[in-house]
Scaffold this active site. Structure first.
Site, mmCIF file in Angstrom:
data_model
loop_
_atom_site.group_PDB
_atom_site.id
_atom_site.type_symbol
_atom_site.label_atom_id
_atom_site.label_comp_id
_atom_site.label_asym_id
_atom_site.label_seq_id
_atom_site.Cartn_x
_atom_site.Cartn_y
_atom_site.Cartn_z
ATOM 1 N N ASP A 1 0.846 -1.197 0.000
ATOM 2 C CA ASP A 1 0.000 0.000 0.000
ATOM 3 C C ASP A 1 0.878 1.242 0.000
ATOM 4 O OD1 ASP A 1 -2.384 -1.499 0.037
ATOM 5 O OD2 ASP A 1 -2.268 -1.738 2.206
ATOM 6 N N LYS B 1 0.231 -8.189 -2.668
ATOM 7 C CA LYS B 1 -1.118 -7.669 -2.915
ATOM 8 C C LYS B 1 -1.010 -6.238 -3.422
ATOM 9 C CE LYS B 1 -4.420 -6.311 0.166
ATOM 10 N NZ LYS B 1 -5.174 -5.152 -0.363
ATOM 11 N N ASP C 1 -5.927 -6.679 -6.125
ATOM 12 C CA ASP C 1 -7.135 -6.468 -5.317
ATOM 13 C C ASP C 1 -7.881 -5.222 -5.797
ATOM 14 O OD1 ASP C 1 -8.999 -6.561 -3.290
ATOM 15 O OD2 ASP C 1 -7.661 -5.740 -1.767
ATOM 16 N N LEU C 2 -8.723 -5.390 -6.816
ATOM 17 C CA LEU C 2 -9.417 -4.235 -7.399
ATOM 18 C C LEU C 2 -10.919 -4.223 -7.105
ATOM 19 C CD1 LEU C 2 -7.583 -3.982 -10.859
ATOM 20 C CD2 LEU C 2 -7.052 -2.824 -8.710
ATOM 21 N N LYS C 3 -11.424 -5.260 -6.461
ATOM 22 C CA LYS C 3 -12.814 -5.289 -5.947
ATOM 23 C C LYS C 3 -13.844 -4.799 -6.972
ATOM 24 C CE LYS C 3 -11.619 -4.723 -1.036
ATOM 25 N NZ LYS C 3 -10.171 -4.584 -1.060
ATOM 26 N N ASP D 1 -19.975 -3.933 -10.772
ATOM 27 C CA ASP D 1 -20.676 -3.177 -11.824
ATOM 28 C C ASP D 1 -21.687 -4.134 -12.460
ATOM 29 O OD1 ASP D 1 -21.298 -1.316 -13.949
ATOM 30 O OD2 ASP D 1 -19.313 -0.436 -13.686
ATOM 31 N N ILE D 2 -22.302 -3.751 -13.546
ATOM 32 C CA ILE D 2 -23.258 -4.672 -14.172
ATOM 33 C C ILE D 2 -22.484 -5.868 -14.746
ATOM 34 C CG2 ILE D 2 -25.037 -2.946 -14.683
ATOM 35 C CD1 ILE D 2 -23.964 -2.942 -17.599
ATOM 36 N N ASN E 1 -22.138 -7.465 -17.545
ATOM 37 C CA ASN E 1 -21.393 -7.383 -18.807
ATOM 38 C C ASN E 1 -20.105 -6.581 -18.646
ATOM 39 O OD1 ASN E 1 -21.134 -7.743 -21.717
ATOM 40 N ND2 ASN E 1 -21.477 -5.537 -21.810
ATOM 41 N N THR E 2 -20.170 -5.493 -17.895
ATOM 42 C CA THR E 2 -18.981 -4.660 -17.683
ATOM 43 C C THR E 2 -17.935 -5.419 -16.869
ATOM 44 O OG1 THR E 2 -20.364 -2.702 -17.771
ATOM 45 C CG2 THR E 2 -18.218 -2.436 -16.726
ATOM 46 N N THR F 1 -15.020 -4.918 6.211
ATOM 47 C CA THR F 1 -14.899 -4.855 7.677
ATOM 48 C C THR F 1 -15.213 -3.456 8.213
ATOM 49 O OG1 THR F 1 -12.534 -4.757 7.237
ATOM 50 C CG2 THR F 1 -13.370 -6.793 8.182
ATOM 51 N N ARG G 1 1.241 -3.251 6.987
ATOM 52 C CA ARG G 1 2.175 -2.440 7.767
ATOM 53 C C ARG G 1 3.107 -3.198 8.706
ATOM 54 N NH1 ARG G 1 -2.769 1.380 9.053
ATOM 55 N NH2 ARG G 1 -3.709 -0.656 8.640
HETATM 56 O O1 C5P Z 1 -1.429 -2.721 6.977
HETATM 57 P P1 C5P Z 1 -2.469 -3.790 7.184
HETATM 58 O O2 C5P Z 1 -1.880 -5.113 7.620
HETATM 59 O O3 C5P Z 1 -3.602 -3.341 8.073
HETATM 60 O O4 C5P Z 1 -3.055 -4.018 5.732
HETATM 61 C C1 C5P Z 1 -4.060 -4.926 5.459
HETATM 62 C C2 C5P Z 1 -4.431 -4.898 4.005
HETATM 63 O O5 C5P Z 1 -5.604 -5.668 3.844
HETATM 64 C C3 C5P Z 1 -4.754 -3.518 3.449
HETATM 65 O O6 C5P Z 1 -4.377 -3.518 2.074
HETATM 66 C C4 C5P Z 1 -6.246 -3.434 3.599
HETATM 67 O O7 C5P Z 1 -6.858 -2.591 2.655
HETATM 68 C C5 C5P Z 1 -6.657 -4.873 3.353
HETATM 69 N N1 C5P Z 1 -7.939 -5.267 3.909
HETATM 70 C C6 C5P Z 1 -8.252 -5.175 5.268
HETATM 71 N N2 C5P Z 1 -9.465 -5.587 5.719
HETATM 72 C C7 C5P Z 1 -10.352 -6.053 4.874
HETATM 73 C C8 C5P Z 1 -10.050 -6.173 3.518
HETATM 74 C C9 C5P Z 1 -8.828 -5.751 3.071
HETATM 75 O O8 C5P Z 1 -7.433 -4.755 6.060
HETATM 76 N N3 C5P Z 1 -11.501 -6.484 5.328
#
Ligand code: C5P
Length: 242
Positions: A11, A34, A61-63, A66-67, A69-70, A125, A217
Site C-alpha cells: 500500500d 497484494k 485487489d481491485l474489488k 458493476d453490471i 457485462n462490464t 470490515t 504495515r
Molecule cells: O497494513 P495492514 O496489515 O492493516 O493491511 C491490510 C491490508 O488488507 C490492506 O491492504 C487493507 O486494505 C486490506 N484489507 C483489510 N481488511 C479487509 C479487507 C482488506 O485490512 N476487510
C-alpha cells in the site's frame, strides 16, 4: 488444507517505494504481493509486470462491482495479466460474480495463462451492524450476511472470500472445504493495531483455518521487512506443528 505464503499488501503511492519493497522482499519462499487500487490506479499493468518479472505472484485487489457485462469485460482484461488472485464484490449478485468468473476464464485462455483465483468480498470490515441495518436495510446479522454472500459467491463460481479470521468458522459451515478464506487484520503480538479494530496473530489465523493471511504495515513499515515477513511466514505456516 491448502496454505499459501503470506500476502504482503504493497500500500504505497510511488514507484520508488514499491521498487524498494520488491527488492527487500526478494526471498524464498517469495511472498505473494497484494497490489491494490492505489498502486494500480497510479501505475497500472506496469507495476504488476515489474513485480512478476522479479518472480512474485500477484494478488490484484481491485474489488470489481458493476453490471455483469462490464465486469465480465474487465475481468477478461485481468485474466490476461497472469495474476494469481483477484477480487469482486459479492454484493453485485450471483449473475455478476458468474460473469466475472467467465471473463477471467476467457481472458486467461486467450493469453494461454492459468486462470486467476477469484476471491469475493462479503461485507467490508468497515461495515458494522448499525450500517448494515440502517443504511443497507439488511435484516440479517452481520455474520449471517457474510455467510449469505460466501454461499452466493461459491455457487456463482468464485474460489473463495476475503474475510476476517474470526469469520472463517462461520463461512466453513456454509461452503465446501476447499473454498478459500483469505484473511487480513493480522498483527503479530506486540505490534500496534493501527486502524485495524479486530486483529489476530498469524498463529491464531492458522488455528482459525485461514488459507492465507494478508499483512501490510507489520511488514512494510517494520524497518526490517524481510525479517518481519519471515517471522510471520514461519508463525503462520508452522503454527499447526507446535
Ligand atoms: O497494513 P495492514 O496489515 O492493516 O493491511 C491490510 C491490508 O488488507 C490492506 O491492504 C487493507 O486494505 C486490506 N484489507 C483489510 N481488511 C479487509 C479487507 C482488506 O485490512 N476487510
Amino acid at each position: 488444507m491448502k496454505r499459501y505464503s503470506p500476502m504482503v499488501a504493497i500500500d504505497v503511492a510511488t514507484k520508488e517505494e514499491a521498487a524498494t519493497l520488491f527488492d527487500q522482499l526478494t526471498v524464498e519462499p517469495r511472498p505473494i504481493l497484494k497490489i491494490g487500487m492505489e498502486l494500480y490506479y497510479h501505475f497500472g499493468q506496469e507495476v504488476v509486470k515489474e513485480a512478476q518479472q522479479r518472480g512474485f505472484k500477484i494478488f490484484l485487489d481491485l474489488k470489481l462491482h458493476d453490471i455483469p457485462n462490464t465486469v465480465k469485460r474487465a475481468m477478461y482484461v485481468l485474466g490476461q495479466l497472469g495474476v494469481d488472485f483477484t477480487t469482486i464484490h459479492a454484493a453485485g449478485g450471483s449473475e455478476m460474480v458468474a460473469a466475472g468468473v467467465q471473463g477471467l476464464k476467457e481472458g486467461a485462455a486467450a493469453a494461454g495463462l492459468p486462470e486467476p483465483k477469484l476471491l469475493a468480498i462479503t461485507q467490508l470490515t468497515s461495515i458494522d451492524e448499525t450500517i448494515l441495518h440502517n443504511e443497507q436495510h439488511v435484516d440479517l446479522s452481520l455474520v449471517e450476511s457474510v455467510q449469505n454472500y460466501a454461499r452466493l459467491a461459491e455457487q456463482a463460481g468464485a474460489d473463495g472470500v476475503v474475510c476476517s479470521a474470526q469469520e472463517v468458522r462461520a463461512i466453513r459451515q456454509v461452503t465446501s472445504p476447499d473454498f478459500l478464506c483469505v484473511t487480513p487484520g493480522i498483527r503479530p503480538q506486540n505490534f500496534a493495531k493501527g486502524d485495524q479494530k479486530r486483529v489476530v496473530t498469524p498463529a491464531q489465523a492458522h488455528q482459525l483455518g485461514s488459507n492465507a493471511i494478508v499483512v501490510g504495515r507489520p511488514i512494510t513499515q517494520s524497518g526490517h521487512p524481510v525479517e518481519a515477513y519471515q517471522a510471520i511466514e514461519q508463525e503462520f505456516l508452522k503454527a499447526g506443528n507446535k
